[in-house]
Scaffold this motif. Sequence first.
Motif, PDB file in Angstrom:
ATOM      1  N   TRP A  13      -0.923 -13.028 -10.698  1.00 47.60           N
ATOM      2  CA  TRP A  13      -1.575 -11.964  -9.938  1.00 47.60           C
ATOM      3  C   TRP A  13      -0.985 -11.895  -8.527  1.00 47.60           C
ATOM      4  O   TRP A  13      -0.650 -10.820  -8.042  1.00 47.60           O
ATOM      5  CB  TRP A  13      -3.089 -12.214  -9.887  1.00 47.60           C
ATOM      6  CG  TRP A  13      -3.860 -11.067  -9.342  1.00 47.60           C
ATOM      7  CD1 TRP A  13      -4.434 -10.062 -10.051  1.00 47.60           C
ATOM      8  CD2 TRP A  13      -4.160 -10.790  -7.961  1.00 47.60           C
ATOM      9  NE1 TRP A  13      -5.060  -9.182  -9.198  1.00 47.60           N
ATOM     10  CE2 TRP A  13      -4.900  -9.601  -7.917  1.00 47.60           C
ATOM     11  CE3 TRP A  13      -3.853 -11.427  -6.768  1.00 47.60           C
ATOM     12  CZ2 TRP A  13      -5.340  -9.049  -6.720  1.00 47.60           C
ATOM     13  CZ3 TRP A  13      -4.289 -10.875  -5.571  1.00 47.60           C
ATOM     14  CH2 TRP A  13      -5.032  -9.695  -5.571  1.00 47.60           C
ATOM     15  N   ARG A  14      -0.845 -13.054  -7.889  1.00 45.55           N
ATOM     16  CA  ARG A  14      -0.280 -13.087  -6.527  1.00 45.55           C
ATOM     17  C   ARG A  14       1.161 -12.593  -6.497  1.00 45.55           C
ATOM     18  O   ARG A  14       1.565 -11.898  -5.574  1.00 45.55           O
ATOM     19  CB  ARG A  14      -0.354 -14.510  -5.954  1.00 45.55           C
ATOM     20  CG  ARG A  14      -1.678 -14.798  -5.312  1.00 45.55           C
ATOM     21  CD  ARG A  14      -1.660 -16.122  -4.543  1.00 45.55           C
ATOM     22  NE  ARG A  14      -2.868 -16.838  -4.888  1.00 45.55           N
ATOM     23  CZ  ARG A  14      -2.956 -17.817  -5.778  1.00 45.55           C
ATOM     24  NH1 ARG A  14      -1.897 -18.255  -6.396  1.00 45.55           N
ATOM     25  NH2 ARG A  14      -4.104 -18.381  -6.040  1.00 45.55           N
ATOM     26  N   LEU A  17       1.147  -8.936  -6.596  1.00 45.47           N
ATOM     27  CA  LEU A  17       0.675  -8.406  -5.320  1.00 45.47           C
ATOM     28  C   LEU A  17       1.798  -8.431  -4.289  1.00 45.47           C
ATOM     29  O   LEU A  17       2.015  -7.456  -3.570  1.00 45.47           O
ATOM     30  CB  LEU A  17      -0.519  -9.223  -4.812  1.00 45.47           C
ATOM     31  CG  LEU A  17      -1.076  -8.798  -3.451  1.00 45.47           C
ATOM     32  CD1 LEU A  17      -1.810  -7.461  -3.574  1.00 45.47           C
ATOM     33  CD2 LEU A  17      -1.998  -9.865  -2.889  1.00 45.47           C
ATOM     34  N   GLU A  18       2.505  -9.545  -4.219  1.00 46.22           N
ATOM     35  CA  GLU A  18       3.526  -9.730  -3.186  1.00 46.22           C
ATOM     36  C   GLU A  18       4.854  -9.082  -3.526  1.00 46.22           C
ATOM     37  O   GLU A  18       5.581  -8.646  -2.635  1.00 46.22           O
ATOM     38  CB  GLU A  18       3.721 -11.227  -2.934  1.00 46.22           C
ATOM     39  CG  GLU A  18       2.474 -11.873  -2.340  1.00 46.22           C
ATOM     40  CD  GLU A  18       2.519 -13.387  -2.352  1.00 46.22           C
ATOM     41  OE1 GLU A  18       3.535 -13.971  -2.782  1.00 46.22           O
ATOM     42  OE2 GLU A  18       1.517 -13.989  -1.915  1.00 46.22           O
ATOM     43  N   PRO A  20       5.910  -6.359  -6.290  1.00 49.11           N
ATOM     44  CA  PRO A  20       5.728  -5.486  -7.461  1.00 49.11           C
ATOM     45  C   PRO A  20       7.035  -5.327  -8.225  1.00 49.11           C
ATOM     46  O   PRO A  20       8.122  -5.502  -7.671  1.00 49.11           O
ATOM     47  CB  PRO A  20       5.262  -4.169  -6.862  1.00 49.11           C
ATOM     48  CG  PRO A  20       5.608  -4.229  -5.427  1.00 49.11           C
ATOM     49  CD  PRO A  20       5.703  -5.669  -5.040  1.00 49.11           C
ATOM     50  N   GLN A  29       0.845  -0.437  -9.404  1.00 50.13           N
ATOM     51  CA  GLN A  29       0.641  -1.836  -9.015  1.00 50.13           C
ATOM     52  C   GLN A  29      -0.860  -2.126  -8.874  1.00 50.13           C
ATOM     53  O   GLN A  29      -1.354  -3.133  -9.377  1.00 50.13           O
ATOM     54  CB  GLN A  29       1.360  -2.142  -7.701  1.00 50.13           C
ATOM     55  CG  GLN A  29       1.165  -3.569  -7.228  1.00 50.13           C
ATOM     56  CD  GLN A  29       1.652  -3.786  -5.810  1.00 50.13           C
ATOM     57  OE1 GLN A  29       1.707  -2.854  -5.008  1.00 50.13           O
ATOM     58  NE2 GLN A  29       2.006  -5.010  -5.495  1.00 50.13           N
ATOM     59  N   TYR A  30      -1.566  -1.242  -8.201  1.00 47.55           N
ATOM     60  CA  TYR A  30      -3.011  -1.400  -8.004  1.00 47.55           C
ATOM     61  C   TYR A  30      -3.733  -1.461  -9.351  1.00 47.55           C
ATOM     62  O   TYR A  30      -4.545  -2.357  -9.594  1.00 47.55           O
ATOM     63  CB  TYR A  30      -3.527  -0.233  -7.160  1.00 47.55           C
ATOM     64  CG  TYR A  30      -5.019  -0.217  -6.961  1.00 47.55           C
ATOM     65  CD1 TYR A  30      -5.643  -1.144  -6.136  1.00 47.55           C
ATOM     66  CD2 TYR A  30      -5.805   0.740  -7.594  1.00 47.55           C
ATOM     67  CE1 TYR A  30      -7.023  -1.127  -5.955  1.00 47.55           C
ATOM     68  CE2 TYR A  30      -7.176   0.775  -7.406  1.00 47.55           C
ATOM     69  CZ  TYR A  30      -7.786  -0.159  -6.583  1.00 47.55           C
ATOM     70  OH  TYR A  30      -9.140  -0.142  -6.406  1.00 47.55           O
ATOM     71  N   LEU A  33      -3.034  -4.771 -11.052  1.00 50.62           N
ATOM     72  CA  LEU A  33      -3.754  -5.865 -10.405  1.00 50.62           C
ATOM     73  C   LEU A  33      -5.222  -5.880 -10.826  1.00 50.62           C
ATOM     74  O   LEU A  33      -5.795  -6.941 -11.085  1.00 50.62           O
ATOM     75  CB  LEU A  33      -3.638  -5.766  -8.878  1.00 50.62           C
ATOM     76  CG  LEU A  33      -2.269  -6.105  -8.293  1.00 50.62           C
ATOM     77  CD1 LEU A  33      -2.195  -5.679  -6.827  1.00 50.62           C
ATOM     78  CD2 LEU A  33      -1.953  -7.586  -8.446  1.00 50.62           C
ATOM     79  N   LEU A  54     -10.378 -10.569  -5.390  1.00 55.58           N
ATOM     80  CA  LEU A  54      -9.089 -10.043  -5.857  1.00 55.58           C
ATOM     81  C   LEU A  54      -9.065  -8.517  -5.812  1.00 55.58           C
ATOM     82  O   LEU A  54      -8.058  -7.919  -5.406  1.00 55.58           O
ATOM     83  CB  LEU A  54      -8.798 -10.529  -7.280  1.00 55.58           C
ATOM     84  CG  LEU A  54      -8.571 -12.031  -7.461  1.00 55.58           C
ATOM     85  CD1 LEU A  54      -8.332 -12.341  -8.942  1.00 55.58           C
ATOM     86  CD2 LEU A  54      -7.423 -12.529  -6.612  1.00 55.58           C
ATOM     87  N   LYS A  57      -8.686  -7.413  -2.237  1.00 51.80           N
ATOM     88  CA  LYS A  57      -7.323  -7.663  -1.788  1.00 51.80           C
ATOM     89  C   LYS A  57      -6.365  -6.612  -2.351  1.00 51.80           C
ATOM     90  O   LYS A  57      -5.486  -6.121  -1.643  1.00 51.80           O
ATOM     91  CB  LYS A  57      -6.904  -9.064  -2.218  1.00 51.80           C
ATOM     92  CG  LYS A  57      -5.840  -9.678  -1.387  1.00 51.80           C
ATOM     93  CD  LYS A  57      -5.743 -11.166  -1.693  1.00 51.80           C
ATOM     94  CE  LYS A  57      -4.776 -11.801  -0.729  1.00 51.80           C
ATOM     95  NZ  LYS A  57      -4.668 -13.231  -0.898  1.00 51.80           N
ATOM     96  N   ALA A  58      -6.541  -6.260  -3.609  1.00 53.38           N
ATOM     97  CA  ALA A  58      -5.709  -5.222  -4.223  1.00 53.38           C
ATOM     98  C   ALA A  58      -5.944  -3.882  -3.534  1.00 53.38           C
ATOM     99  O   ALA A  58      -4.997  -3.119  -3.301  1.00 53.38           O
ATOM    100  CB  ALA A  58      -6.013  -5.110  -5.720  1.00 53.38           C
ATOM    101  N   ASN A  61      -4.203  -3.855  -0.161  1.00 49.95           N
ATOM    102  CA  ASN A  61      -2.767  -3.706  -0.389  1.00 49.95           C
ATOM    103  C   ASN A  61      -2.414  -2.259  -0.731  1.00 49.95           C
ATOM    104  O   ASN A  61      -1.440  -1.706  -0.209  1.00 49.95           O
ATOM    105  CB  ASN A  61      -2.331  -4.642  -1.526  1.00 49.95           C
ATOM    106  CG  ASN A  61      -0.848  -4.631  -1.735  1.00 49.95           C
ATOM    107  OD1 ASN A  61      -0.098  -5.135  -0.919  1.00 49.95           O
ATOM    108  ND2 ASN A  61      -0.417  -4.065  -2.856  1.00 49.95           N
TER     109      ASN A  61
END
Length: 73
Positions: A13-14, A17-18, A20, A29-30, A33, A54, A57-58, A61
């Motif tokens: 997952w990370r 996020l970091e 794509p 991407q969203y 996630l 999570l 955070k998504a 982002n």
Amino acid sequence: MREEERKQALAAWRRLLEEPEIRMGAEEQYDELLKMADTMEQDELITPEEWRHLVRKAGVNFAQATEGLESGT
């Protein structure tokens, strides 16, 4: 075993996020996630509180990635 599965799922997952995938837009991407977070919660790898974290955070982002796009900049 379960803890290792949890660690791997959170690490994946990370990574998404970091970094794509190539040609992956912010919305895609969203969505991915969120799907990953949903799956982790359904599989009981994370708690509902961790799921909310999570998802937030998504969302942050996604907002940062699309900031300025709506105004044409």
